[in-house]
Design an enzyme around this catalytic site. Structure first.
Site, mmCIF file in Angstrom:
data_model
loop_
_atom_site.group_PDB
_atom_site.id
_atom_site.type_symbol
_atom_site.label_atom_id
_atom_site.label_comp_id
_atom_site.label_asym_id
_atom_site.label_seq_id
_atom_site.Cartn_x
_atom_site.Cartn_y
_atom_site.Cartn_z
ATOM 1 C CB THR A 173 -0.911 -0.002 1.239
ATOM 2 O OG1 THR A 173 -1.719 -1.179 1.215
ATOM 3 C CG2 THR A 173 -1.814 1.215 1.275
ATOM 4 N N GLY B 231 2.677 -2.858 8.411
ATOM 5 C CA GLY B 231 2.880 -3.115 9.828
ATOM 6 C C GLY B 231 4.342 -3.421 10.129
ATOM 7 C CD GLU C 243 -3.851 -9.303 3.657
ATOM 8 O OE1 GLU C 243 -2.696 -9.080 4.013
ATOM 9 O OE2 GLU C 243 -4.133 -9.647 2.502
HETATM 10 C C1 LIG Z 1 5.770 -19.349 7.694
HETATM 11 C C2 LIG Z 1 5.303 -18.976 9.036
HETATM 12 C C3 LIG Z 1 3.863 -18.534 9.026
HETATM 13 C C4 LIG Z 1 3.394 -18.232 10.429
HETATM 14 C C5 LIG Z 1 1.996 -17.651 10.410
HETATM 15 C C6 LIG Z 1 1.627 -17.209 11.811
HETATM 16 C C7 LIG Z 1 0.674 -16.028 11.769
HETATM 17 C C8 LIG Z 1 1.054 -15.052 12.834
HETATM 18 C C9 LIG Z 1 0.099 -13.895 13.003
HETATM 19 C C10 LIG Z 1 -0.275 -13.236 11.694
HETATM 20 C C11 LIG Z 1 -1.073 -12.027 11.910
HETATM 21 C C12 LIG Z 1 -1.231 -11.248 10.616
HETATM 22 C C13 LIG Z 1 -1.844 -9.927 10.898
HETATM 23 C C14 LIG Z 1 -2.046 -9.121 9.638
HETATM 24 C C15 LIG Z 1 -2.211 -7.662 9.987
HETATM 25 C C16 LIG Z 1 -2.656 -6.782 8.867
HETATM 26 C C17 LIG Z 1 -2.142 -7.135 7.502
HETATM 27 C C18 LIG Z 1 -2.648 -6.195 6.458
HETATM 28 C C19 LIG Z 1 -1.807 -6.334 5.234
HETATM 29 C C20 LIG Z 1 -2.393 -5.645 4.065
HETATM 30 O O1 LIG Z 1 -3.373 -4.961 4.115
HETATM 31 S S1 LIG Z 1 -1.514 -5.985 2.641
HETATM 32 C C21 LIG Z 1 -2.320 -5.016 1.408
HETATM 33 C C22 LIG Z 1 -3.684 -5.576 1.059
HETATM 34 N N1 LIG Z 1 -4.129 -4.965 -0.150
HETATM 35 C C23 LIG Z 1 -5.038 -5.557 -0.953
HETATM 36 O O2 LIG Z 1 -5.599 -6.589 -0.654
HETATM 37 C C24 LIG Z 1 -5.286 -4.856 -2.261
HETATM 38 C C25 LIG Z 1 -6.702 -5.113 -2.760
HETATM 39 N N2 LIG Z 1 -6.755 -4.937 -4.204
HETATM 40 C C26 LIG Z 1 -6.613 -6.014 -5.041
HETATM 41 O O3 LIG Z 1 -6.447 -7.138 -4.641
HETATM 42 C C27 LIG Z 1 -6.678 -5.721 -6.521
HETATM 43 O O4 LIG Z 1 -6.512 -4.354 -6.750
HETATM 44 C C28 LIG Z 1 -8.027 -6.146 -7.153
HETATM 45 C C29 LIG Z 1 -9.182 -5.540 -6.375
HETATM 46 C C30 LIG Z 1 -8.105 -7.642 -7.148
HETATM 47 C C31 LIG Z 1 -8.090 -5.620 -8.572
HETATM 48 O O5 LIG Z 1 -6.844 -5.886 -9.148
HETATM 49 P P1 LIG Z 1 -6.714 -5.881 -10.732
HETATM 50 O O6 LIG Z 1 -5.271 -6.014 -11.082
HETATM 51 O O7 LIG Z 1 -7.486 -4.764 -11.280
HETATM 52 O O8 LIG Z 1 -7.344 -7.294 -11.088
HETATM 53 P P2 LIG Z 1 -8.691 -7.639 -11.854
HETATM 54 O O9 LIG Z 1 -9.873 -7.359 -10.994
HETATM 55 O O10 LIG Z 1 -8.630 -7.089 -13.218
HETATM 56 O O11 LIG Z 1 -8.494 -9.249 -11.907
HETATM 57 C C32 LIG Z 1 -7.518 -9.797 -12.787
HETATM 58 C C33 LIG Z 1 -7.536 -11.299 -12.583
HETATM 59 O O12 LIG Z 1 -6.792 -11.609 -11.404
HETATM 60 C C34 LIG Z 1 -7.583 -12.372 -10.517
HETATM 61 N N3 LIG Z 1 -7.153 -12.013 -9.163
HETATM 62 C C35 LIG Z 1 -7.216 -10.797 -8.586
HETATM 63 N N4 LIG Z 1 -6.691 -10.837 -7.337
HETATM 64 C C36 LIG Z 1 -6.290 -12.128 -7.133
HETATM 65 C C37 LIG Z 1 -5.685 -12.811 -6.033
HETATM 66 N N5 LIG Z 1 -5.381 -12.174 -4.873
HETATM 67 N N6 LIG Z 1 -5.399 -14.125 -6.158
HETATM 68 C C38 LIG Z 1 -5.727 -14.765 -7.326
HETATM 69 N N7 LIG Z 1 -6.309 -14.183 -8.422
HETATM 70 C C39 LIG Z 1 -6.585 -12.882 -8.299
HETATM 71 C C40 LIG Z 1 -9.000 -11.979 -10.836
HETATM 72 O O13 LIG Z 1 -9.893 -12.978 -10.420
HETATM 73 C C41 LIG Z 1 -8.916 -11.850 -12.345
HETATM 74 O O14 LIG Z 1 -8.948 -13.143 -12.895
HETATM 75 P P3 LIG Z 1 -9.668 -13.385 -14.326
HETATM 76 O O15 LIG Z 1 -9.578 -14.868 -14.541
HETATM 77 O O16 LIG Z 1 -11.084 -12.893 -14.170
HETATM 78 O O17 LIG Z 1 -8.887 -12.559 -15.303
HETATM 79 C C1 LIG Z 2 -4.488 -1.536 10.566
HETATM 80 C C2 LIG Z 2 -4.019 -1.584 9.128
HETATM 81 C C3 LIG Z 2 -2.900 -2.342 8.792
HETATM 82 C C4 LIG Z 2 -2.448 -2.382 7.479
HETATM 83 N N1 LIG Z 2 -1.307 -3.094 7.180
HETATM 84 C C5 LIG Z 2 -0.844 -3.078 5.913
HETATM 85 C C6 LIG Z 2 0.357 -3.780 5.590
HETATM 86 O O1 LIG Z 2 0.979 -4.385 6.449
HETATM 87 N N2 LIG Z 2 0.819 -3.734 4.308
HETATM 88 C C7 LIG Z 2 0.134 -3.051 3.318
HETATM 89 O O2 LIG Z 2 0.602 -3.057 2.173
HETATM 90 N N3 LIG Z 2 -1.034 -2.395 3.597
HETATM 91 C C8 LIG Z 2 -1.514 -2.388 4.868
HETATM 92 N N4 LIG Z 2 -2.676 -1.711 5.162
HETATM 93 C C9 LIG Z 2 -3.349 -0.947 4.108
HETATM 94 C C10 LIG Z 2 -4.612 -1.646 3.622
HETATM 95 O O3 LIG Z 2 -4.286 -2.802 2.908
HETATM 96 C C11 LIG Z 2 -5.416 -0.651 2.768
HETATM 97 O O4 LIG Z 2 -5.856 0.369 3.605
HETATM 98 C C12 LIG Z 2 -6.593 -1.364 2.109
HETATM 99 O O5 LIG Z 2 -6.121 -2.201 1.092
HETATM 100 C C13 LIG Z 2 -7.625 -0.382 1.532
HETATM 101 O O6 LIG Z 2 -7.028 0.473 0.599
HETATM 102 P P1 LIG Z 2 -7.159 2.059 0.819
HETATM 103 O O7 LIG Z 2 -6.785 2.383 2.184
HETATM 104 O O8 LIG Z 2 -6.447 2.709 -0.307
HETATM 105 O O9 LIG Z 2 -8.721 2.365 0.672
HETATM 106 P P2 LIG Z 2 -9.501 2.778 -0.699
HETATM 107 O O10 LIG Z 2 -9.302 1.732 -1.692
HETATM 108 O O11 LIG Z 2 -9.126 4.179 -1.025
HETATM 109 O O12 LIG Z 2 -10.986 2.682 -0.132
HETATM 110 C C14 LIG Z 2 -11.732 3.827 0.214
HETATM 111 C C15 LIG Z 2 -13.179 3.602 -0.248
HETATM 112 O O13 LIG Z 2 -13.172 3.485 -1.684
HETATM 113 C C16 LIG Z 2 -13.932 2.357 -2.089
HETATM 114 N N5 LIG Z 2 -13.399 1.763 -3.314
HETATM 115 C C17 LIG Z 2 -12.098 1.646 -3.672
HETATM 116 N N6 LIG Z 2 -11.984 1.016 -4.849
HETATM 117 C C18 LIG Z 2 -13.234 0.716 -5.260
HETATM 118 C C19 LIG Z 2 -13.783 0.048 -6.392
HETATM 119 N N7 LIG Z 2 -13.008 -0.446 -7.379
HETATM 120 N N8 LIG Z 2 -15.140 -0.108 -6.460
HETATM 121 C C20 LIG Z 2 -15.926 0.365 -5.472
HETATM 122 N N9 LIG Z 2 -15.473 1.017 -4.367
HETATM 123 C C21 LIG Z 2 -14.142 1.190 -4.270
HETATM 124 C C22 LIG Z 2 -13.777 1.364 -0.925
HETATM 125 O O14 LIG Z 2 -14.874 0.418 -0.909
HETATM 126 C C23 LIG Z 2 -13.784 2.294 0.297
HETATM 127 O O15 LIG Z 2 -15.130 2.510 0.696
HETATM 128 C C24 LIG Z 2 -3.150 -1.664 6.477
HETATM 129 C C25 LIG Z 2 -4.283 -0.909 6.806
HETATM 130 C C26 LIG Z 2 -4.726 -0.874 8.125
HETATM 131 C C27 LIG Z 2 -5.967 -0.070 8.463
#
Ligand SMILES: CCCCCCCCCCCCCCCCCCCC(=O)SCCNC(=O)CCNC(=O)[C@H](O)C(C)(C)COP(=O)(O)OP(=O)(O)OC[C@H]1O[C@@H](n2cnc3c(N)ncnc32)[C@H](O)[C@@H]1OP(=O)(O)O
Ligand SMILES: Cc1cc2nc3c(=O)[nH]c(=O)nc-3n(C[C@H](O)[C@H](O)[C@H](O)COP(=O)(O)OP(=O)(O)OC[C@H]3O[C@@H](n4cnc5c(N)ncnc54)[C@H](O)[C@@H]3O)c2cc1C
Length: 572
Positions: free
Chosen positions: A50, A89, A331
Site C-alpha cells: 500500500t 505493519g 487485506e
Molecule cells: C511461515 C510462518 C507462518 C506463520 C503464520 C503465523 C501467523 C502469525 C500472526 C499473523 C497475523 C497477521 C496480521 C495481519 C495484519 C494486517 C495485515 C494487512 C496487510 C495488508 O493490508 S496488505 C495489502 C492488502 N491490499 C489488498 O488486498 C489490495 C486489494 N486490491 C486487489 O487485490 C486488486 O486491486 C483487485 C481488487 C483484485 C483488482 O486488481 P486488478 O489487477 O485490477 O485485477 P482484476 O480485478 O482485473 O483481476 C484480474 C484477474 O486476477 C484475478 N485475481 C485478482 N486478485 C487475485 C488474487 N489475490 N489471487 C488470485 N487471483 C486474483 C482476478 O480474479 C482476475 O482473474 P480473471 O480470470 O477474471 O482474469
Molecule cells: C491496521 C491496518 C494495517 C495495514 N497493514 C498493511 C500492511 O501491512 N501492508 C500493506 O501493504 N497495507 C496495509 N494496510 C493498508 C490496507 O491494505 C489498505 O488500507 C486497504 O487495502 C484499503 O485500501 P485504501 O486504504 O487505499 O482504501 P480505498 O481503496 O481508497 O478505499 C476507500 C473507499 O473506496 C472504495 N473503493 C475503492 N476502490 C473501489 C472500487 N473499485 N469499487 C468500489 N469502491 C471502491 C472502498 O470500498 C472504500 O469505501 C493496512 C491498513 C490498516 C488499516
C-alpha cells in the site's frame, strides 16, 4: 506487561506476510539467503504494498523498480508523494527488510507489479540505509502496539537476485520472463483465508464475555416483588446474543473449511495446477468480507449488551473491537472484495451455466438454477412450503436466494449495456447488486457448511444443540434478509411471521445451554482478559480491584488538584 497472544504485535507482518510470501514466491536460492535468517529474526521483514495514494488499486501503485543491466541491479524509487509506502505493519521502527511491491521496468517496458526484497535498515545498527526514509505514520484508531510505517525510496539499488523470481524472472540482459499465470503474483490469499478464522475467534470471545456476564448480572424486575432476574432471561438479551453465539459456531466451521481449502489448493498450485486459484481467490475474498463485516457488528452488540461495564476496558470488549475492526479494511477492503467475488467469479460462472456448462465447487448451484430456468415454471408460481425445522430445506432456500441475486446482478449489467452504457459503466451501475449477490453467495456457503458439519457430529446431545444453533443462524438470517427472499418469491408474509415465532422458540430452547456453549470455546481467563467474562463469574470483586489498580488511583489526591483546581479557585 505480558504479551497477550491475540494482541496485534510489531512482528505480525513478519510472521503473517513476510515469511509466507517468501514461501510462496522465493526461489530455493532466495529461500536459503532470506528465509533462514528471517526465521531466526536476524532479518525482520514487512510487506510494503500500500502507498499513500493507493491501497485497493494495485495497478495504480507508483513505486518503480527499474532494471540496470550495466550493474545487474534494480533501482527502487518513490517518484511522487502519493507513492510513499504507507501503512505496512512493523515498517516504522521494527523491520530491517521489506518486501516492496513495485512496477517492474526493464528494457524500456513496464511489466506490472512484482515483489522485491529491499534492505531498509543496517542489520547491526538498525540505522536506515542510504536512500531510505522510514518512520511511523502516527497514532491510529487502535493497533497502538504496531509501528505501521511509511517508506520513501530515493533511487535505492538492490541486486538482480532480490526480485522474488519463483514465477516471473528477469534475465541478466534484462529480458523479462512471464510467470505461468499473472495471478500468482497477487498473493494475499493466505491472510484473507486466515482472517475468516479470526472472525470466528473474535465472535467467540465477545459472546463468551457477554453471555457469562448476562448470567451473573441481575437487573430490574420481571415479576413484581420477586428478586431481580439474570439479564440473560430477558428475551431481548437472548435475541441480541444467541444469534451471535450461533454465528460464532458457524464461522468456526467456515474458518476450518477455509484453512483446509487454502492448504489443499495452494498445494495444487505448488504442484503446478493453477485451475482452482479462481475458486480460492473468490472464496477467500468473499468470506473474508462476509465474516469480518458480520463479526465487526456483532462485537458492538455484545459490548452494548453489557451496559456501562461493557464500555469499560475491564470488559475487554472495546479492545476486541478496536483490534478487530481494521480487518474490514486491510487485506482487501470489504466492498472491493465482495465486488471481486461477484465480478470475477459469480457473474462469470452464471454466464457459463447459462450456456449449459456444468460448474464445480461453491458455484455448482448456478448450473442447477440455469437448468431450472429452462423448465416450465409451476402454475402456482408461489413460494414453496417452508419448514422452520428442516435444515436441508433452509440450505436450499439460501441457495435459491443466492442464485436469484446473481441472476439479478447479471441481468442488471445486461440492461445497462442495452441502455448504451460501456462495459465499465454497466458494471459500476450494477455494483450494489453485485455486492448483494456476493453477500448472498457467502451466506449460502456459511449455512451449508454449518449443516454439513452436523453430519460429522456423532454425539446425539451435541448434535441436537448444534442443530438448534444452526436453525437459529439460518432463520435469523432469513428474518434479517426477508426482503431478498420475498423479492425472489421464496418467502410469503405468513411464512415470515412463522419464522419470527420460531426464532422466539429457539431462543427459549437455547437458554439452558447458553453458558455451557460459550464455555465450550474453552477460552481461558488470560486469553479473554476480561473481568466481565471471568470463568468464576466473580465480577464485582474483580471489577473493584481492577479499578483500584488504575494509575489515577496511585495517590489519594491527584497532582491536578494542586496544579489546576486550587489555583483556579483562588482566581474565582
Ligand atoms: C511461515 C510462518 C507462518 C506463520 C503464520 C503465523 C501467523 C502469525 C500472526 C499473523 C497475523 C497477521 C496480521 C495481519 C495484519 C494486517 C495485515 C494487512 C496487510 C495488508 O493490508 S496488505 C495489502 C492488502 N491490499 C489488498 O488486498 C489490495 C486489494 N486490491 C486487489 O487485490 C486488486 O486491486 C483487485 C481488487 C483484485 C483488482 O486488481 P486488478 O489487477 O485490477 O485485477 P482484476 O480485478 O482485473 O483481476 C484480474 C484477474 O486476477 C484475478 N485475481 C485478482 N486478485 C487475485 C488474487 N489475490 N489471487 C488470485 N487471483 C486474483 C482476478 O480474479 C482476475 O482473474 P480473471 O480470470 O477474471 O482474469
Ligand atoms: C491496521 C491496518 C494495517 C495495514 N497493514 C498493511 C500492511 O501491512 N501492508 C500493506 O501493504 N497495507 C496495509 N494496510 C493498508 C490496507 O491494505 C489498505 O488500507 C486497504 O487495502 C484499503 O485500501 P485504501 O486504504 O487505499 O482504501 P480505498 O481503496 O481508497 O478505499 C476507500 C473507499 O473506496 C472504495 N473503493 C475503492 N476502490 C473501489 C472500487 N473499485 N469499487 C468500489 N469502491 C471502491 C472502498 O470500498 C472504500 O469505501 C493496512 C491498513 C490498516 C488499516
Amino acid at each position: 506487561s505480558c504479551v497477550h497472544p491475540d494482541r496485534p504485535e510489531p512482528l505480525d507482518l513478519h510472521l503473517g506476510m513476510f515469511l509466507p510470501t517468501l514461501l510462496n514466491q522465493a526461489t530455493p536460492e532466495q529461500m536459503e539467503r532470506f528465509f533462514t535468517p528471517a526465521w531466526n529474526l536476524r532479518i525482520i521483514g514487512t510487506y510494503a504494498q500500500t502507498e499513500m495514494g493507493h491501497g485497493t488499486h494495485l495497478r495504480g501503485l507508483e513505486t518503480t523498480a527499474t532494471f540496470d543491466p550495466s550493474t545487474q541491479e534494480f533501482v527502487l524509487h518513490s517518484p511522487t508523494i502519493s507513492s510513499i509506502k504507507w501503512w505496512p505493519g512493523g515498517l516504522g521502527k521494527t523491520s530491517n527488510h521489506a518486501i516492496v511491491l513495485a512496477q517492474l521496468h526493464t528494457q524500456g517496458r513496464c511489466h506490472g507489479l512484482h515483489a522485491f526484497i529491499v534492505p531498509i535498515r543496517d542489520m547491526d545498527t538498525h540505522v536506515p540505509l542510504p536512500g531510505v526514509v522510514v518512520g511511523d505514520i502516527g497514532p491510529k484508531f487502535g493497533f497502538s502496539e504496531v509501528d505501521n510505517g511509511f517508506l520513501k525510496l530515493e533511487h535505492v539499488r538492490i541486486p538482480l537476485d532480490n526480485m522474488l523470481m519463483k514465477f516471473a524472472k528477469v534475465e541478466p540482459d534484462g529480458t523479462y520472463v512471464k510467470p505461468p499465470s499473472a495471478k500468482l503474483t497477487y498473493g494475499m490469499v493466505f491472510i484473507r483465508s486466515m482472517i475468516v478464522g479470526q472472525s470466528a475467534l473474535a465472535l467467540a470471545k465477545s459472546c463468551t464475555i457477554a453471555i457469562r456476564y448476562s448470567a451473573v448480572r441481575h437487573q430490574s424486575e420481571l415479576r413484581p416483588g420477586e428478586p431481580e432476574p439474570q439479564i440473560l432471561n430477558y428475551q431481548t438479551q437472548q435475541h441480541k446474543l444467541f444469534p451471535v453465539l450461533a454465528a460464532a459456531y458457524a464461522f468456526t466451521f467456515v474458518g476450518q473449511y477455509m484453512k483446509d481449502t487454502y492448504r489443499r489448493i495452494s498445494g495444487d498450485i505448488h504442484a503446478g495446477d493453477y485451475s482452482q486459484l479462481p475458486e480460492l481467490h473468490a472464496l477467500s475474498a468473499g468470506l473474508k468480507a462476509f465474516t469480518t463485516w458480520a463479526a465487526n457488528a456483532a462485537i458492538e452488540v455484545c459490548r452494548m449488551s453489557c451496559g456501562g461495564h461493557g464500555y469499560s476496558r475491564s470488559s475487554a470488549l472495546p479492545d476486541i473491537y478496536v483490534e478487530f475492526t481494521p480487518t474490514c479494511t486491510y487485506e482487501g477492503e470489504n466492498t472491493v472484495m465482495m465486488l471481486q467475488t461477484a465480478s470475477r467469479y459469480l457473474v462469470k460462472s452464471y454466464r457459463q451455466a447459462s450456456v449449459g456448462q456444468r460448474l464445480q465447487g461453491s458455484v455448482s448451484y448456478l448450473s442447477e438454477a440455469a437448468a431450472q430456468r429452462l423448465r416450465p415454471r409451476p402454475v402456482s408460481g408461489g413460494a414453496a412450503p417452508l419448514s422452520t425445522q428442516d435444515l436441508l430445506s433452509l440450505v436450499h432456500l439460501y441457495q435459491r436466494r443466492a442464485a436469484s441475486l446473481v441472476e439479478l446482478a447479471a441481468k442488471s449489467i445486461q440492461q445497462e449495456l442495452q441502455r448504451g452504457r460501456s462495459q465499465e459503466e454497466a458494471w459500476n451501475h450494477s455494483s450494489i447488486d453485485l455486492v448483494r449477490a456476493s453477500d448472498a453467495h457467502c451466506h449460502f456457503v456459511v449455512v451449508k457448511l454449518f449443516v454439513d458439519k452436523l453430519e460429522q457430529v456423532d454425539d446425539a446431545a451435541v448434535k441436537a444443540v448444534l442443530s438448534t444453533l444452526a436453525l437459529l443462524y439460518a432463520l435469523k438470517g432469513l428474518a434479517d434478509n426477508s426482503g431478498d427472499f420475498l423479492q425472489a418469491g421464496l418467502l410469503t408474509v405468513p411464512q415470515a411471521t412463522r419464522v419470527s415465532a420460531r426464532i422466539k422458540e429457539l431462543l427459549e430452547e437455547l437458554r439452558p445451554d447458553a453458558v455451557a456453549l460459550v464455555d465450550a470455546f474453552d477460552l481461558n481467563d488470560r486469553k479473554l482478559n476480561s473481568v466481565l467474562g471471568r470463568y468464576d463469574g466473580n465480577v464485582y470483586e474483580h471489577l473493584y480491584e481492577w479499578a483500584r489498580q488504575s494509575p489515577l488511583n496511585a495517590t489519594e489526591v491527584h497532582e491536578s488538584f494542586h496544579k489546576y483546581l486550587k489555583p483556579l479557585r483562588s482566581r474565582l
